[in-house]
Scaffold this motif. Structure first.
Motif, PDB file in Angstrom:
ATOM      1  N   UNK A   1      38.144  35.415  54.264  1.00 57.07           N
ATOM      2  CA  UNK A   1      39.246  35.458  55.218  1.00 57.07           C
ATOM      3  C   UNK A   1      40.359  34.512  54.788  1.00 57.07           C
ATOM      4  N   UNK A   2      39.984  33.324  54.363  1.00 56.94           N
ATOM      5  CA  UNK A   2      40.988  32.365  53.889  1.00 56.94           C
ATOM      6  C   UNK A   2      41.737  32.901  52.666  1.00 56.94           C
ATOM      7  N   UNK A   3      40.988  33.519  51.756  1.00 56.37           N
ATOM      8  CA  UNK A   3      41.610  34.083  50.557  1.00 56.37           C
ATOM      9  C   UNK A   3      42.641  35.149  50.958  1.00 56.37           C
ATOM     10  N   UNK A   4      42.224  36.029  51.876  1.00 55.95           N
ATOM     11  CA  UNK A   4      43.109  37.136  52.280  1.00 55.95           C
ATOM     12  C   UNK A   4      44.358  36.626  52.989  1.00 55.95           C
TER      13      UNK A   4
ATOM     14  N   UNK B   1      33.984  44.364  55.675  1.00 60.19           N
ATOM     15  CA  UNK B   1      35.426  44.599  55.811  1.00 60.19           C
ATOM     16  C   UNK B   1      36.202  43.566  55.007  1.00 60.19           C
ATOM     17  N   UNK B   2      35.745  42.320  55.113  1.00 58.14           N
ATOM     18  CA  UNK B   2      36.449  41.239  54.415  1.00 58.14           C
ATOM     19  C   UNK B   2      36.344  41.390  52.899  1.00 58.14           C
ATOM     20  N   UNK B   3      35.175  41.835  52.426  1.00 60.67           N
ATOM     21  CA  UNK B   3      35.018  42.045  50.975  1.00 60.67           C
ATOM     22  C   UNK B   3      35.992  43.132  50.511  1.00 60.67           C
ATOM     23  N   UNK B   4      36.022  44.230  51.278  1.00 59.34           N
ATOM     24  CA  UNK B   4      36.902  45.343  50.895  1.00 59.34           C
ATOM     25  C   UNK B   4      38.370  44.946  51.006  1.00 59.34           C
ATOM     26  N   UNK B   5      38.654  44.143  52.004  1.00 58.77           N
ATOM     27  CA  UNK B   5      40.040  43.711  52.181  1.00 58.77           C
ATOM     28  C   UNK B   5      40.492  42.862  50.993  1.00 58.77           C
ATOM     29  N   UNK B   6      39.617  41.968  50.553  1.00 59.23           N
ATOM     30  CA  UNK B   6      39.971  41.155  49.393  1.00 59.23           C
ATOM     31  C   UNK B   6      40.269  42.050  48.196  1.00 59.23           C
TER      32      UNK B   6
ATOM     33  N   UNK C   1      44.033  42.295  46.478  1.00 61.67           N
ATOM     34  CA  UNK C   1      44.284  41.889  45.092  1.00 61.67           C
ATOM     35  C   UNK C   1      44.680  43.090  44.245  1.00 61.67           C
ATOM     36  N   UNK C   2      43.936  44.171  44.385  1.00 60.15           N
ATOM     37  CA  UNK C   2      44.192  45.331  43.528  1.00 60.15           C
ATOM     38  C   UNK C   2      45.519  45.997  43.877  1.00 60.15           C
ATOM     39  N   UNK C   3      45.892  45.921  45.154  1.00 60.42           N
ATOM     40  CA  UNK C   3      47.142  46.550  45.578  1.00 60.42           C
ATOM     41  C   UNK C   3      48.312  45.588  45.569  1.00 60.42           C
ATOM     42  N   UNK C   4      48.121  44.392  45.060  1.00 64.06           N
ATOM     43  CA  UNK C   4      49.192  43.392  45.107  1.00 64.06           C
ATOM     44  C   UNK C   4      50.382  43.822  44.260  1.00 64.06           C
ATOM     45  N   UNK C   5      51.580  43.486  44.732  1.00 63.76           N
ATOM     46  CA  UNK C   5      52.745  43.762  43.888  1.00 63.76           C
ATOM     47  C   UNK C   5      53.167  42.529  43.099  1.00 63.76           C
ATOM     48  N   UNK C   6      52.367  41.472  43.179  1.00 66.44           N
ATOM     49  CA  UNK C   6      52.596  40.326  42.295  1.00 66.44           C
ATOM     50  C   UNK C   6      51.823  40.576  40.998  1.00 66.44           C
ATOM     51  N   UNK C   7      52.249  39.910  39.939  1.00 68.51           N
ATOM     52  CA  UNK C   7      51.409  39.889  38.741  1.00 68.51           C
ATOM     53  C   UNK C   7      50.289  38.895  39.016  1.00 68.51           C
ATOM     54  N   UNK C   8      49.066  39.323  38.784  1.00 67.07           N
ATOM     55  CA  UNK C   8      47.935  38.447  39.092  1.00 67.07           C
ATOM     56  C   UNK C   8      47.143  38.149  37.815  1.00 67.07           C
ATOM     57  N   UNK C   9      46.849  36.886  37.618  1.00 69.81           N
ATOM     58  CA  UNK C   9      46.066  36.468  36.446  1.00 69.81           C
ATOM     59  C   UNK C   9      44.877  35.644  36.924  1.00 69.81           C
ATOM     60  N   UNK C  10      43.691  36.013  36.435  1.00 72.20           N
ATOM     61  CA  UNK C  10      42.492  35.247  36.770  1.00 72.20           C
ATOM     62  C   UNK C  10      42.266  34.209  35.668  1.00 72.20           C
TER      63      UNK C  10
ATOM     64  N   UNK D   1      36.371  40.128  41.571  1.00 70.77           N
ATOM     65  CA  UNK D   1      37.629  39.444  41.892  1.00 70.77           C
ATOM     66  C   UNK D   1      38.494  39.308  40.638  1.00 70.77           C
ATOM     67  N   UNK D   2      37.890  38.899  39.543  1.00 73.63           N
ATOM     68  CA  UNK D   2      38.683  38.729  38.319  1.00 73.63           C
ATOM     69  C   UNK D   2      39.201  40.075  37.804  1.00 73.63           C
ATOM     70  N   UNK D   3      38.398  41.137  37.992  1.00 69.79           N
ATOM     71  CA  UNK D   3      38.831  42.456  37.492  1.00 69.79           C
ATOM     72  C   UNK D   3      39.969  43.053  38.318  1.00 69.79           C
ATOM     73  N   UNK D   4      40.168  42.579  39.537  1.00 73.60           N
ATOM     74  CA  UNK D   4      41.296  43.108  40.319  1.00 73.60           C
ATOM     75  C   UNK D   4      42.620  42.513  39.845  1.00 73.60           C
ATOM     76  N   UNK D   5      42.537  41.522  38.957  1.00 72.36           N
ATOM     77  CA  UNK D   5      43.764  40.893  38.456  1.00 72.36           C
ATOM     78  C   UNK D   5      44.290  41.661  37.243  1.00 72.36           C
ATOM     79  N   UNK D   6      45.575  41.443  36.945  1.00 69.80           N
ATOM     80  CA  UNK D   6      46.192  42.160  35.832  1.00 69.80           C
ATOM     81  C   UNK D   6      45.713  41.644  34.472  1.00 69.80           C
ATOM     82  N   UNK D   7      45.273  40.377  34.433  1.00 63.94           N
ATOM     83  CA  UNK D   7      44.920  39.757  33.153  1.00 63.94           C
ATOM     84  C   UNK D   7      43.867  38.684  33.412  1.00 63.94           C
TER      85      UNK D   7
END
Ligand SMILES: CCC/C=C/C(=O)SCCNC(=O)CCNC(=O)[C@H](O)C(C)(C)COP(=O)([O-])OP(=O)([O-])OC[C@H]1O[C@@H](n2cnc3c(N)ncnc32)[C@H](O)[C@@H]1OP(=O)([O-])[O-]
Length: 291
Positions: free
Chosen positions: A78-81, A128-133, A137-146, A159-165
């Protein structure tokens, strides 16, 4: 972009229901949200998440600080989201680096203690919280790097795979992968799909069937991570890499398009599965009534 994504998804019944059910507001409203202050450089902290946002570069760094191993409990998810949603709403934030403040571990995956012996209501909220995370992340319009500065099994790998890099610490004691099979549990199809998108079909098949955890070198070889660096340089390399990504014109649109397409496919599958389940359930009710 995020609003546009949601608007588009709203037309699709499966994910619409999912997104509305998964909205942070339900289970998160009562929780204290990390605040994002509009200044040149700001830092915000919830108990388990610290966000440093550098407004001049437009890059935020999210530090996961949930001892001992950043396991993904309902509270932590929840905090992450909430933190992610706040960053997403700030249009000056264009890039996000996710990393761990815990030594040796990026994230140990889903919190096993939060999955066992809990009420059905808690389990529903948890999933729900797992799916929301995953969706956020996967639908983010920011560039995401793990910045994977430690071991990252199961949900941590997701979590790392939902990032762009992905940049991982080059330490052979660390491992990454979807090891659910070894625990006697089946990785949900959207875990599998995310891995297929990252390393391809055959590598995913092997990884999931055998529940493989990869060393950093092996992970690099199959493309599960994109770069290995010395442990001390994971975060600095991530921010340097982010600068390169953000310098590419239109990159946000490219990222958005790729993710949107994936979400759309998942939506389609969800809708089909839901229809099939309803038909099966209806048939079972019909049969039991016959008896
Ligand atoms: C349904 C399908 C999808 C499922 C997806 C999943 O993610 S399933 C999840 C699959 N996840 C895995 O298979 C990962 C299992 N974990 C590991 O492999 C290792 O802990 C490590 C490599 C992450 C860190 O090694 P290390 O030597 O640095 O640390 P350590 O081992 O000494 O542990 C320290 C403390 O953390 C505790 N704890 C650990 N993980 C979890 C957890 N997930 N949850 C809760 N607690 C966890 C551990 O019990 C211990 O507590 P204690 O005794 O101090 O009260």
């Amino acid at each position: 972009m995020k609003m546009a994504l949601r608007a588009c998804l709203r037309t699709k019944p499966g994910l619409t229901a999912l997104l509305s059910q998964l909205s942070c507001s339900g289970h998160a409203a009562a929780r204290r949200a990390p605040a994002l202050v509009a200044q040149r450089s700001s830092s915000s902290t919830s108990q388990k998440i610290k966000v440093d946002f550098d407004q001049s570069s437009g890059v935020a760094v999210m530090h996961m600080q949930s001892p001992p191993v950043n396991s993904l409990s309902l509270e932590f998810l929840t905090d992450v989201c909430i933190a992610l949603e706040k960053l997403e709403m700030d249009k000056s934030c264009r890039g996000l680096v996710v990393t761990s403040s815990q030594p040796k571990v990026f994230s140990a995956g889903l919190d096993i203690l939060d999955m066992y012996g809990k009420s059905p209501e808690h389990c529903a909220e948890f999933w729900k919280a797992v799916q929301e995370m995953w969706l956020k992340f996967y639908g983010s319009n920011m560039i995401t790097i793990a910045a994977v500065n430690g071991s990252s099994p199961a949900g941590g790998c997701l979590l790392s795979m939902t990032c762009d890099y992905r940049i991982m610490a080059d330490n052979p004691r660390y491992s990454i992968g979807l090891n659910e099979t070894k625990l006697g549990i089946v990785a949900p199809f959207w875990f599998k799909d995310t891995m297929v998108n990252t390393v391809g079909h055959r590598a995913t098949e092997m990884a999931l069937q055998l529940g493989l955890l990869y060393s950093p070198a092996e992970a690099l070889k199959i493309g599960l991570v994109d770069q290995l660096v010395h442990e001390d340089q994971v975060l600095t390399t991530a921010t340097e890499t982010m600068t390169k990504w953000l310098a590419i014109p239109g990159i946000l649109n490219i990222s958005y398009t790729c993710h949107f397409f994936h979400l759309w496919c998942c939506n389609l599958v969800c809708t089909i599965c839901s229809c099939v389940c309803q038909v099966i359930a209806a048939k079972k009710i019909h049969l039991s009534q016959d008896f």
